[in-house]
Write an enzyme that holds these catalytic residues in place. Structure first.
Site, mmCIF file in Angstrom:
data_model
loop_
_atom_site.group_PDB
_atom_site.id
_atom_site.type_symbol
_atom_site.label_atom_id
_atom_site.label_comp_id
_atom_site.label_asym_id
_atom_site.label_seq_id
_atom_site.Cartn_x
_atom_site.Cartn_y
_atom_site.Cartn_z
ATOM 1 N N VAL A 66 0.536 6.655 -5.877
ATOM 2 C CA VAL A 66 1.139 6.008 -4.714
ATOM 3 C C VAL A 66 0.825 4.514 -4.696
ATOM 4 O O VAL A 66 -0.236 4.086 -5.165
ATOM 5 C CB VAL A 66 0.659 6.703 -3.413
ATOM 6 N N CYS A 67 1.782 3.722 -4.176
ATOM 7 C CA CYS A 67 1.540 2.304 -3.900
ATOM 8 C C CYS A 67 2.121 2.043 -2.511
ATOM 9 O O CYS A 67 2.156 2.958 -1.687
ATOM 10 C CB CYS A 67 2.145 1.400 -4.982
ATOM 11 N N ARG A 68 2.596 0.845 -2.233
ATOM 12 C CA ARG A 68 3.126 0.564 -0.897
ATOM 13 C C ARG A 68 4.497 1.205 -0.699
ATOM 14 O O ARG A 68 4.758 1.843 0.303
ATOM 15 C CB ARG A 68 3.212 -0.941 -0.653
ATOM 16 N N GLY A 70 6.587 2.385 -3.803
ATOM 17 C CA GLY A 70 7.010 3.225 -4.917
ATOM 18 C C GLY A 70 7.260 2.521 -6.240
ATOM 19 O O GLY A 70 7.423 3.176 -7.256
ATOM 20 N N MET A 95 3.056 4.472 0.435
ATOM 21 C CA MET A 95 2.245 4.623 1.647
ATOM 22 C C MET A 95 3.066 4.361 2.908
ATOM 23 O O MET A 95 2.717 4.847 3.978
ATOM 24 C CB MET A 95 1.034 3.688 1.596
#
Length: 117
Positions: A66-68, A70, A95
């Protein structure tokens, strides 16, 4: 090189609610502001140097990345899969979607509610 469209992807609503193995590849300031409680934090830029740490994670379950939103997590999942390090799945929407779906969020900043930067 793997086509980004070929990166295995799951939406937040598809993620298991228990025994989730989650790798957060955001930067330290993003992590400190708010992250999933059980996530492992290795920023994308440090991933190659710290890949050995991933060997300590359970290998009988997929590794959700996961990141902010995708984008970085798609690159990380692509790299992890290509390198044979993990069965990595990108978390679509990152996220931001995690938070929108009402999943738990914890932060490292005292007196400040957790948020997704």
């Amino acid at each position: 090189m793997v086509n980004p469209g070929e990166v295995p992807t799951a939406s937040v609503s598809d993620l298991p609610s228990q025994d989730l193995v989650l790798l957060d590849v955001r930067e330290p300031d993003e992590w400190a502001a708010g992250h999933a409680p059980e996530a492992v934090h290795i920023p994308l830029g440090e991933l190659p140097a710290r890949a050995a740490e991933l060997a300590e994670l359970p290998d009988d379950k997929p590794l959700y990345v996961v990141c902010r939103s995708g984008g970085r997590s798609a690159r990380a999942a692509m790299w992890l899969n290509a390198a044979g390090i993990a069965d990595a799945i990108n978390v679509a929407g990152g996220m931001k979607s995690w938070h929108t779906e009402g999943r738990p969020l914890v932060g490292d900043r005292e007196g400040v509610p957790p948020e997704v930067l």
